[in-house]
Design a protein around this motif. Structure first.
Motif, PDB file in Angstrom:
ATOM      1  N   ILE A 117       0.834  -1.203   0.000  1.00 32.43           N
ATOM      2  CA  ILE A 117       0.000   0.000   0.000  1.00 32.43           C
ATOM      3  C   ILE A 117       0.870   1.255   0.000  1.00 32.43           C
ATOM      4  O   ILE A 117       0.623   2.211  -0.742  1.00 32.43           O
ATOM      5  CB  ILE A 117      -0.946  -0.006   1.226  1.00 32.43           C
ATOM      6  CG1 ILE A 117      -1.964  -1.146   1.088  1.00 32.43           C
ATOM      7  CG2 ILE A 117      -1.668   1.338   1.363  1.00 32.43           C
ATOM      8  CD1 ILE A 117      -2.768  -1.407   2.339  1.00 32.43           C
ATOM      9  N   GLU A 118       1.927   1.249   0.837  1.00 33.28           N
ATOM     10  CA  GLU A 118       2.840   2.403   0.902  1.00 33.28           C
ATOM     11  C   GLU A 118       3.527   2.634  -0.445  1.00 33.28           C
ATOM     12  O   GLU A 118       3.673   3.782  -0.898  1.00 33.28           O
ATOM     13  CB  GLU A 118       3.872   2.176   2.002  1.00 33.28           C
ATOM     14  CG  GLU A 118       3.275   2.236   3.409  1.00 33.28           C
ATOM     15  CD  GLU A 118       4.250   1.794   4.481  1.00 33.28           C
ATOM     16  OE1 GLU A 118       4.017   2.134   5.659  1.00 33.28           O
ATOM     17  OE2 GLU A 118       5.254   1.099   4.148  1.00 33.28           O
ATOM     18  N   GLU A 119       3.926   1.548  -1.088  1.00 31.68           N
ATOM     19  CA  GLU A 119       4.591   1.670  -2.399  1.00 31.68           C
ATOM     20  C   GLU A 119       3.628   2.203  -3.452  1.00 31.68           C
ATOM     21  O   GLU A 119       4.029   2.942  -4.356  1.00 31.68           O
ATOM     22  CB  GLU A 119       5.141   0.307  -2.828  1.00 31.68           C
ATOM     23  CG  GLU A 119       6.365  -0.106  -2.034  1.00 31.68           C
ATOM     24  CD  GLU A 119       6.754  -1.558  -2.290  1.00 31.68           C
ATOM     25  OE1 GLU A 119       6.107  -2.204  -3.154  1.00 31.68           O
ATOM     26  OE2 GLU A 119       7.696  -2.044  -1.634  1.00 31.68           O
ATOM     27  N   TYR A 120       2.369   1.824  -3.335  1.00 28.12           N
ATOM     28  CA  TYR A 120       1.363   2.312  -4.282  1.00 28.12           C
ATOM     29  C   TYR A 120       1.258   3.835  -4.196  1.00 28.12           C
ATOM     30  O   TYR A 120       1.232   4.526  -5.220  1.00 28.12           O
ATOM     31  CB  TYR A 120       0.004   1.676  -3.986  1.00 28.12           C
ATOM     32  CG  TYR A 120      -1.132   2.297  -4.770  1.00 28.12           C
ATOM     33  CD1 TYR A 120      -1.385   1.933  -6.088  1.00 28.12           C
ATOM     34  CD2 TYR A 120      -1.943   3.290  -4.190  1.00 28.12           C
ATOM     35  CE1 TYR A 120      -2.424   2.524  -6.814  1.00 28.12           C
ATOM     36  CE2 TYR A 120      -2.974   3.889  -4.915  1.00 28.12           C
ATOM     37  CZ  TYR A 120      -3.208   3.497  -6.216  1.00 28.12           C
ATOM     38  OH  TYR A 120      -4.222   4.099  -6.927  1.00 28.12           O
ATOM     39  N   PHE A 121       1.220   4.382  -2.970  1.00 22.26           N
ATOM     40  CA  PHE A 121       1.086   5.825  -2.815  1.00 22.26           C
ATOM     41  C   PHE A 121       2.354   6.541  -3.274  1.00 22.26           C
ATOM     42  O   PHE A 121       2.288   7.632  -3.856  1.00 22.26           O
ATOM     43  CB  PHE A 121       0.763   6.172  -1.356  1.00 22.26           C
ATOM     44  CG  PHE A 121      -0.693   6.025  -1.032  1.00 22.26           C
ATOM     45  CD1 PHE A 121      -1.587   7.041  -1.324  1.00 22.26           C
ATOM     46  CD2 PHE A 121      -1.176   4.863  -0.449  1.00 22.26           C
ATOM     47  CE1 PHE A 121      -2.935   6.915  -1.032  1.00 22.26           C
ATOM     48  CE2 PHE A 121      -2.522   4.716  -0.156  1.00 22.26           C
ATOM     49  CZ  PHE A 121      -3.406   5.741  -0.459  1.00 22.26           C
ATOM     50  N   LYS A 122       3.527   5.938  -3.057  1.00 24.63           N
ATOM     51  CA  LYS A 122       4.766   6.545  -3.545  1.00 24.63           C
ATOM     52  C   LYS A 122       4.787   6.561  -5.071  1.00 24.63           C
ATOM     53  O   LYS A 122       5.179   7.544  -5.702  1.00 24.63           O
ATOM     54  CB  LYS A 122       5.968   5.758  -3.018  1.00 24.63           C
ATOM     55  CG  LYS A 122       6.244   5.951  -1.543  1.00 24.63           C
ATOM     56  CD  LYS A 122       7.436   5.108  -1.107  1.00 24.63           C
ATOM     57  CE  LYS A 122       7.671   5.221   0.386  1.00 24.63           C
ATOM     58  NZ  LYS A 122       8.798   4.341   0.834  1.00 24.63           N
ATOM     59  N   ARG A 123       4.355   5.438  -5.644  1.00 28.58           N
ATOM     60  CA  ARG A 123       4.383   5.299  -7.107  1.00 28.58           C
ATOM     61  C   ARG A 123       3.440   6.303  -7.765  1.00 28.58           C
ATOM     62  O   ARG A 123       3.733   6.828  -8.831  1.00 28.58           O
ATOM     63  CB  ARG A 123       4.000   3.860  -7.463  1.00 28.58           C
ATOM     64  CG  ARG A 123       4.205   3.497  -8.918  1.00 28.58           C
ATOM     65  CD  ARG A 123       4.109   1.993  -9.130  1.00 28.58           C
ATOM     66  NE  ARG A 123       2.825   1.445  -8.756  1.00 28.58           N
ATOM     67  CZ  ARG A 123       2.598   0.675  -7.692  1.00 28.58           C
ATOM     68  NH1 ARG A 123       3.604   0.377  -6.873  1.00 28.58           N
ATOM     69  NH2 ARG A 123       1.388   0.196  -7.429  1.00 28.58           N
ATOM     70  N   THR A 124       2.286   6.541  -7.147  1.00 31.17           N
ATOM     71  CA  THR A 124       1.290   7.455  -7.733  1.00 31.17           C
ATOM     72  C   THR A 124       1.468   8.893  -7.234  1.00 31.17           C
ATOM     73  O   THR A 124       0.678   9.767  -7.598  1.00 31.17           O
ATOM     74  CB  THR A 124      -0.133   6.979  -7.409  1.00 31.17           C
ATOM     75  OG1 THR A 124      -0.292   6.866  -5.985  1.00 31.17           O
ATOM     76  CG2 THR A 124      -0.403   5.616  -8.047  1.00 31.17           C
ATOM     77  N   LYS A 125       2.497   9.110  -6.382  1.00 30.93           N
ATOM     78  CA  LYS A 125       2.821  10.434  -5.852  1.00 30.93           C
ATOM     79  C   LYS A 125       1.630  11.069  -5.155  1.00 30.93           C
ATOM     80  O   LYS A 125       1.303  12.255  -5.334  1.00 30.93           O
ATOM     81  CB  LYS A 125       3.329  11.345  -6.975  1.00 30.93           C
ATOM     82  CG  LYS A 125       4.633  10.858  -7.587  1.00 30.93           C
ATOM     83  CD  LYS A 125       5.128  11.764  -8.697  1.00 30.93           C
ATOM     84  CE  LYS A 125       6.424  11.249  -9.283  1.00 30.93           C
ATOM     85  NZ  LYS A 125       6.934  12.117 -10.374  1.00 30.93           N
ATOM     86  N   ARG A 126       0.968  10.244  -4.345  1.00 26.16           N
ATOM     87  CA  ARG A 126      -0.166  10.705  -3.561  1.00 26.16           C
ATOM     88  C   ARG A 126       0.164  10.576  -2.085  1.00 26.16           C
ATOM     89  O   ARG A 126       1.000   9.770  -1.676  1.00 26.16           O
ATOM     90  CB  ARG A 126      -1.416   9.888  -3.873  1.00 26.16           C
ATOM     91  CG  ARG A 126      -1.948  10.095  -5.283  1.00 26.16           C
ATOM     92  CD  ARG A 126      -2.948   9.023  -5.661  1.00 26.16           C
ATOM     93  NE  ARG A 126      -4.039   8.922  -4.705  1.00 26.16           N
ATOM     94  CZ  ARG A 126      -4.895   7.904  -4.646  1.00 26.16           C
ATOM     95  NH1 ARG A 126      -4.753   6.882  -5.483  1.00 26.16           N
ATOM     96  NH2 ARG A 126      -5.863   7.896  -3.763  1.00 26.16           N
ATOM     97  N   THR A 127      -0.518  11.363  -1.259  1.00 22.44           N
ATOM     98  CA  THR A 127      -0.287  11.318   0.191  1.00 22.44           C
ATOM     99  C   THR A 127      -1.108  10.195   0.799  1.00 22.44           C
ATOM    100  O   THR A 127      -2.323  10.097   0.568  1.00 22.44           O
ATOM    101  CB  THR A 127      -0.685  12.650   0.841  1.00 22.44           C
ATOM    102  OG1 THR A 127       0.090  13.699   0.252  1.00 22.44           O
ATOM    103  CG2 THR A 127      -0.432  12.612   2.348  1.00 22.44           C
ATOM    104  N   MET A 128      -0.450   9.343   1.572  1.00 21.47           N
ATOM    105  CA  MET A 128      -1.135   8.229   2.218  1.00 21.47           C
ATOM    106  C   MET A 128      -1.694   8.680   3.560  1.00 21.47           C
ATOM    107  O   MET A 128      -0.955   9.070   4.461  1.00 21.47           O
ATOM    108  CB  MET A 128      -0.174   7.059   2.410  1.00 21.47           C
ATOM    109  CG  MET A 128      -0.801   5.871   3.117  1.00 21.47           C
ATOM    110  SD  MET A 128       0.341   4.479   3.206  1.00 21.47           S
ATOM    111  CE  MET A 128      -0.519   3.433   4.393  1.00 21.47           C
TER     112      MET A 128
END
Length: 414
Positions: free
Chosen positions: A99-110
């Motif tokens: 999940i953390e990698e998904y937000f980093k990849r999409t440049k969104r704030t988790m």
């Protein structure tokens, strides 16, 4: 295994989305030989979900949930199941990293609540989510297997195929397959069909025979169960042969076939073309055919001859015929079929004229229909029908009847 599928989400009850997940899972479970006896839909409410689970526990040893695994407060499936089963929810570190990698990849704030998606039932086998964030999970307690899957089909389907299905296969003592076949009928009503094969239905065990009527057609779903797929198909073949000996003349296709797809297929096979003169059907016959890929090879054209002027001026129906016999008549249908075939230079001409309603026409009652069929080198036929139903039902049944009539003619010429 006997399964129940519980779909969670108020949007399903509100009709905002269709429950396609249950259909997909039922098909998948059938291939594994797992019986599905109940589909349940429940809203985002813990009390009602608990009641649904308790009911399912009494009648199934496999309960599959879809939906309610997201980050928001109304996503409460796993919390409710954890409470019922007295199991803690624990953080799955691999899911959290994903999940953390998904937000980093999409440049969104988790946000903090997204961590909730990584919580799983303690002791459960985690089902990886390759197309989203929330993992699925599966565990068996007191002889009942619980499987929790995400709601979005693009996440649920690959998760089940890649991880859920192998998990269930490992639980099965016998790997039976369920094979189904749908026989499609036209020209016979549901009650007549059941009467003709009543003894076969009464004696059914394996395969089973389930009739279903709809939209002027009737289907029979044959379902066989066997460890061998080939043996299951053999059982289906034997049952189908027994049915065909009674009512085979009404069968036009299988499974996802439609009358129109079969007609396109048959016309292609025989290298024949068709043209239509449509009065009461207003172009619907031609529209149904041309909606099918490859129809350009077999549809030459058509005329929507809704008024007498067009019947007379475009398709050369004599004014005397329209004045004496009327537009809704056998002579008119015959000439329309012959003339549209000639006009479009087609092998087959078909015409539709009649009274769809809501009011009578030319002194003829609603439902009076004539379907003309003109085939090069053969005598023109006109089928007189008296159909029931509302305006749209009559129009739909009319074009289906015409389609089936051409199919029978083409089959007879083989």
């Amino acid at each position: 295994m006997n399964a129940e599928i519980i779909a969670v989400g108020s949007e399903l009850l509100l009709g905002q989305i269709a429950n396609t997940n249950a259909q997909f899972l039922s098909q998948q479970l059938a291939e594994l030989g797992i019986n599905v006896y109940f589909h349940t839909v429940v809203g985002d409410n813990a009390t009602r979900l608990e009641a649904a689970v308790k009911a399912a526990q009494k009648r199934a040893n496999l309960i599959i949930f879809t939906g309610g695994l997201g980050p928001t407060k109304d996503d409460l499936t796993k919390e409710t199941i954890a409470h019922l089963l007295q199991r803690e929810l624990v953080m799955d570190q691999e899911a959290l990293r994903s999940i953390e990698e998904y937000f980093k990849r999409t440049k969104r704030t988790m946000t903090e609540n997204n961590k909730k998606q990584a919580l799983v039932l303690q002791g459960a086998e985690v089902l990886k989510n390759d197309y989203g964030m929330a993992p699925g999970m599966a565990l068996t307690i007191a002889s009942i297997t619980y499987m929790l899957l995400p709601g979005p089909p693009k996440e649920m389907r690959p998760m089940f195929i890649q991880y859920g299905r192998p998990f269930l296969m490992s639980k099965l003592e016998r790997h039976e397959r369920i094979e189904s076949r749908v026989l499609r009928f036209f020209g016979i009503g549901e009650s007549q069909l059941e009467t003709e094969i009543a003894d076969l239905i009464d004696q059914q065990s394996n395969p089973t025979i389930a009739p279903l009527a709809g939209d002027g057609e009737v289907t029979l779903r044959l379902t066989a169960k066997h460890e061998s797929s080939l043996e299951a198909k053999k059982l289906l073949d034997e049952t189908e042969a027994a049915i065909a000996r009674r009512v085979g003349q009404y069968v036009y296709g299988y499974d996802n076939d439609t009358l129109f797809s079969k007609l396109v297929e048959r016309l292609k096979e025989q290298n024949k073309t068709v043209a239509a003169a449509e009065s009461l059907t207003g172009g619907r016959f031609t529209a149904e055919l041309t909606a099918i890929s490859g129809a350009s090879q077999i549809v030459k054209g058509g005329v929507v001859c809704y008024t007498n002027e067009i019947k007379e001026q475009v398709l050369s129906v004599p004014a005397s015929v329209l004045a004496t016999d009327g537009a809704v008549s056998e002579p008119c249908a015959k000439l329309l079929a012959e003339h549209v075939r000639s006009f479009c230079k087609a092998d087959i001409g078909i015409s539709f004229t009649g009274v769809a309603g809501p009011d009578p026409l030319e002194g003829k009652p609603v439902g009076t229909v004539y379907v003309g069929i003109s085939i090069s080198g053969q005598e023109t036929e006109v089928h007189a029908l008296l159909l029931s139903g509302d305006r749209e039902t009559i129009r739909t049944r009319t074009i289906k009847y015409g389609c089936f009539a051409i199919l029978k003619k083409l089959t007879a010429s083989l």
